[in-house]
Scaffold this active site. Structure first.
Site, PDB file in Angstrom:
ATOM      1  N   ASP A  22       0.924  -1.490   0.076  1.00 11.51           N
ATOM      2  CA  ASP A  22      -0.186  -0.713  -0.027  1.00 11.51           C
ATOM      3  C   ASP A  22       1.017   1.479  -0.121  1.00 11.51           C
ATOM      4  O   ASP A  22       2.595   1.172   0.898  1.00 11.51           O
ATOM      5  CB  ASP A  22      -1.227  -0.132   1.414  1.00 11.51           C
ATOM      6  CG  ASP A  22      -1.779   1.246   1.905  1.00 11.51           C
ATOM      7  OD1 ASP A  22      -1.987   1.352   0.480  1.00 11.51           O
ATOM      8  OD2 ASP A  22      -1.973   1.545   2.916  1.00 11.51           O
ATOM      9  N   ASP A  99      -5.264 -11.416 -15.089  1.00 12.00           N
ATOM     10  CA  ASP A  99      -6.133 -11.890 -15.349  1.00 12.00           C
ATOM     11  C   ASP A  99      -7.251 -11.558 -15.883  1.00 12.00           C
ATOM     12  O   ASP A  99      -7.734 -10.702 -15.830  1.00 12.00           O
ATOM     13  CB  ASP A  99      -6.388 -11.902 -13.409  1.00 12.00           C
ATOM     14  CG  ASP A  99      -6.816 -13.443 -12.739  1.00 12.00           C
ATOM     15  OD1 ASP A  99      -7.486 -14.319 -13.618  1.00 12.00           O
ATOM     16  OD2 ASP A  99      -6.943 -13.909 -11.629  1.00 12.00           O
ATOM     17  N   ASP A 201     -10.370 -17.185 -15.948  1.00  9.38           N
ATOM     18  CA  ASP A 201     -11.146 -17.167 -15.386  1.00  9.38           C
ATOM     19  C   ASP A 201     -11.697 -18.570 -15.485  1.00  9.38           C
ATOM     20  O   ASP A 201     -13.227 -17.539 -16.088  1.00  9.38           O
ATOM     21  CB  ASP A 201     -10.844 -16.094 -14.416  1.00  9.38           C
ATOM     22  CG  ASP A 201     -11.521 -16.267 -13.053  1.00  9.38           C
ATOM     23  OD1 ASP A 201     -11.318 -17.304 -11.995  1.00  9.38           O
ATOM     24  OD2 ASP A 201     -13.331 -15.913 -13.098  1.00  9.38           O
ATOM     25  N   GLU A 255      -8.170 -21.294 -15.647  1.00 12.14           N
ATOM     26  CA  GLU A 255      -8.471 -22.519 -14.539  1.00 12.14           C
ATOM     27  C   GLU A 255      -9.700 -23.286 -14.850  1.00 12.14           C
ATOM     28  O   GLU A 255     -10.613 -22.746 -15.558  1.00 12.14           O
ATOM     29  CB  GLU A 255      -8.666 -21.134 -14.297  1.00 12.14           C
ATOM     30  CG  GLU A 255      -9.553 -21.453 -12.101  1.00 12.14           C
ATOM     31  CD  GLU A 255     -10.632 -20.840 -11.975  1.00 12.14           C
ATOM     32  OE1 GLU A 255     -10.461 -20.924 -10.196  1.00 12.14           O
ATOM     33  OE2 GLU A 255     -11.075 -19.898 -12.500  1.00 12.14           O
ATOM     34  N   HIS A 333      -4.558 -17.821  -4.493  1.00  9.82           N
ATOM     35  CA  HIS A 333      -5.239 -16.531  -4.305  1.00  9.82           C
ATOM     36  C   HIS A 333      -6.358 -17.851  -3.680  1.00  9.82           C
ATOM     37  O   HIS A 333      -7.060 -16.825  -2.567  1.00  9.82           O
ATOM     38  CB  HIS A 333      -5.929 -15.288  -5.078  1.00  9.82           C
ATOM     39  CG  HIS A 333      -6.620 -15.522  -5.870  1.00  9.82           C
ATOM     40  ND1 HIS A 333      -5.851 -16.297  -7.372  1.00  9.82           N
ATOM     41  CD2 HIS A 333      -7.686 -15.774  -6.498  1.00  9.82           C
ATOM     42  CE1 HIS A 333      -6.528 -16.580  -7.747  1.00  9.82           C
ATOM     43  NE2 HIS A 333      -7.671 -16.167  -8.027  1.00  9.82           N
ATOM     44  N   ASP A 334      -6.939 -18.383  -4.283  1.00 10.95           N
ATOM     45  CA  ASP A 334      -8.529 -19.330  -4.179  1.00 10.95           C
ATOM     46  C   ASP A 334      -8.076 -20.122  -3.586  1.00 10.95           C
ATOM     47  O   ASP A 334      -8.783 -21.452  -3.045  1.00 10.95           O
ATOM     48  CB  ASP A 334      -8.742 -19.632  -5.664  1.00 10.95           C
ATOM     49  CG  ASP A 334      -9.297 -19.005  -6.396  1.00 10.95           C
ATOM     50  OD1 ASP A 334     -10.474 -18.004  -5.246  1.00 10.95           O
ATOM     51  OD2 ASP A 334      -9.501 -19.255  -7.889  1.00 10.95           O
TER      52      ASP A 334
END
Length: 556
Positions: A22, A99, A201, A255, A333-334
């Site tokens: 950040d 993505d 995706d 994916e 991330h999944d």
């Protein structure tokens, strides 16, 4: 080798932008933060960066519910910063993968808002609609994540729109040529912007049988009915034809969570124009017989079935085309971070991390390293279930309570099955906000640790970070990129394979257990060069003694 593509030698680093760095003190990672950390990413030795979505989104599914494919979400930065990121990535000789959620959009997308204006609106057919069926509550018995219907009725007609996932993410109708043209034009725009590849995706759900057959059970997941539909290959052919108009190799990763080795081989056949590589969850078979049948299995942590894991890995090594091999990954991330789930990060953290990486990434294939993996980041832990913003969490918690599970036991399982736990803040140092932000309230939880951060591990030549750099350098060698692969037959907890190229051979020995293992070596291997090893392994005469979660790599 004349037709070799750049991505055949890709080593990919995946960044989850919200959690990486950040810079504007709002507690959410941003594009400028990624730019500031590119030198670090480059220092790992990787050559490709994959970003989860940073385009305009309603953020109900953290960017996968797209409102505008061409606009950077102000949460992450400006259009100019997005273009600067592409430029800075390329300056360092890296490639950039975006993505691309092409199966659905947010219901806030202008296309869907127009579609709601009526059946005659030209955007109506951008989505998938079904009429009400007399005597039925919904057009089919298909369910989404919580067992709810995948159909939502619009207010002003008797029609329902399809959403295999969240109600706020409407499925696109790829049967519509106008929709396909729009999506291909978006891909073209991004390619011209400088994007080098795309992760498609949920691409296996793009082709939907409009006769809408019911699930064979009383009710069941719509994804099981829809996956690998009849026209899917045709749509992939069109995408390939579009990107081939450009004078650069565009890498397409799909994916396909349920794809086995044979299906992966078929979809990635280099003589066909389907897709280049596939990411599948099929790599991680678990000992589900140990689970409680009274509760949903997806929320129960189970150990890796090592025998099945080895069989599946070997199948992929043999089946997937030589042009880069299969995708190799432990984390994304999944999923929760699998070193926590399948290794022993309580007692053998460093070795669990480095052994699992060595075992997987030196096989044939394209590694994907998830941010923080290279410093041994683990899942953070939620203390209460209502803090886990995932659809099935409270259902599982309440059902487990009813059958007598204690709070601690339920949270143990939820913390090892929730994808949210793998999305913690990147641990740059051991300051209060781990060097990620100065904001009072970062967007998610995180671990603060004195040893497992970039600043400390840069100083320690024996750290996980330095081990990953050596491992990646070894992966770049011709032997571990292009060498033949043979898996050796061993006891279940050992993982041994050989790579060979010309007169050079390498052997990888890995101990997937928390007890010491001794392996007798032949004379030539006992005297071979050790090029990589984690902690506390040793050679005793002709015996290789592997420490718990030990890994040793020989070359001769």
């Amino acid at each position: 080798m004349t037709n070799k593509k750049w991505w055949e030698e890709a080593i990919i680093y995946q960044v989850y932008p919200r959690s990486f760095q950040d810079t504007n003190e709002d507690g959410v990672g941003d594009i400028e933060g990624i730019i500031q950390r590119l030198d670090y990413i480059q220092s790992l030795g990787v050559n490709t960066l994959w970003l989860t979505p940073v385009v305009l989104s309603n953020q109900e599914d953290n960017g996968y519910d797209v409102i505008d494919y061409k606009q950077v979400d102000p949460l992450f930065g400006t259009q100019e910063q997005g273009e600067k990121l592409i430029e800075e990535v390329h300056k360092r000789g890296l490639k950039l993968i975006y993505d691309f959620p092409l199966h659905h959009t947010s219901t806030e997308h202008p296309w869907f808002k127009n579609a709601l204006k009526g059946k005659d609106n030209p955007y109506r057919n951008y989505y998938i609609w079904a009429d009400a069926v007399e005597g039925q509550e919904y057009p089919t018995n298909w369910t989404a994540e919580l067992g709810e219907s995948v159909w939502t009725k619009e207010e002003n007609s008797d029609q329902f729109y399809l959403h295999l996932f969240m109600q706020s993410m409407a499925d696109l109708n790829w049967d519509n040529p106008r929709l396909r043209k729009e999506m291909l034009d978006i891909l073209g725009y991004l390619i011209e912007l400088g994007i080098d590849g795309f992760r498609l995706d949920a691409f296996i759900y793009m082709s939907v049988d409009k006769s809408f057959p019911n699930h064979p059970d009383k009710k069941g997941p719509g994804t099981e009915v829809v996956e690998y539909g009849e026209k899917l290959e045709e749509y992939l052919n069109e995408i390939k034809a579009k990107i081939e108009q450009y004078e650069k190799d565009i890498f397409l990763i799909g994916e396909a969570t349920s794809a086995n080795a044979e299906l992966t081989r078929w979809y990635t056949d280099p003589t066909a124009d389907r897709i280049d590589k596939i990411i599948t969850l099929h790599h991680f078979p678990e000992k589900t017989a140990l689970l409680d049948d009274r509760l949903m299995k997806s929320k129960q942590a189970a150990p890796l079935d090592l025998k099945a894991f080895k069989d599946i890995q070997n199948e992929f090594q043999q089946a997937v085309p030589e042009n880069g091999g299969p995708i190799l990954y432990w984390n994304n991330h999944d999923e929760p971070r699998h070193q926590d789930k399948y290794g022993n990060t309580t007692n053998f953290r460093d070795n669990s991390q480095t052994m699992m990486a060595t075992l997987l990434y030196l096989q044939k294939g394209i590694p994907i390293i998830y941010y923080g993996e290279e410093i041994g980041m683990t899942n953070f832990e939620f203390e209460e279930p209502d803090k886990i913003k995932e659809s099935e969490t409270m259902i599982f918690y309440n059902e487990a309570k009813k059958i007598g599970w204690k709070h601690e036991k339920i949270m143990y399982h939820l913390n090892l099955t929730s994808r949210a736990t793998s999305r913690g803040l990147m641990q740059w140092n051991d300051s209060e906000k781990v060097g990620f932000t100065t904001a009072n309230n970062p967007w998610t939880l995180y671990n603060r640790e004195s040893k497992y951060n970039v600043q400390e591990q840069e100083k320690d030549k024996k750290s996980i970070l330095h081990f990953y750099r050596k491992l990646i350098a070894l992966k770049k060698s011709a032997l571990f990129r292009h060498g033949d692969y043979v898996m050796h037959s061993t006891k279940e907890s050992l993982y041994v394979y050989e790579r060979s190229l010309g007169d050079k051979s390498g052997r990888v020995y890995a101990n997937f257990s928390d007890v010491e293992e001794t392996i007798k070596l032949s004379e030539d291997w006992a005297s071979a060069e050790i090029v990589l090893a984690n902690n506390d392994n040793k050679i005793d005469g002709k015996n290789l003694v592997l420490s718990p979660y030990g890994a040793v790599v020989f070359i001769k």
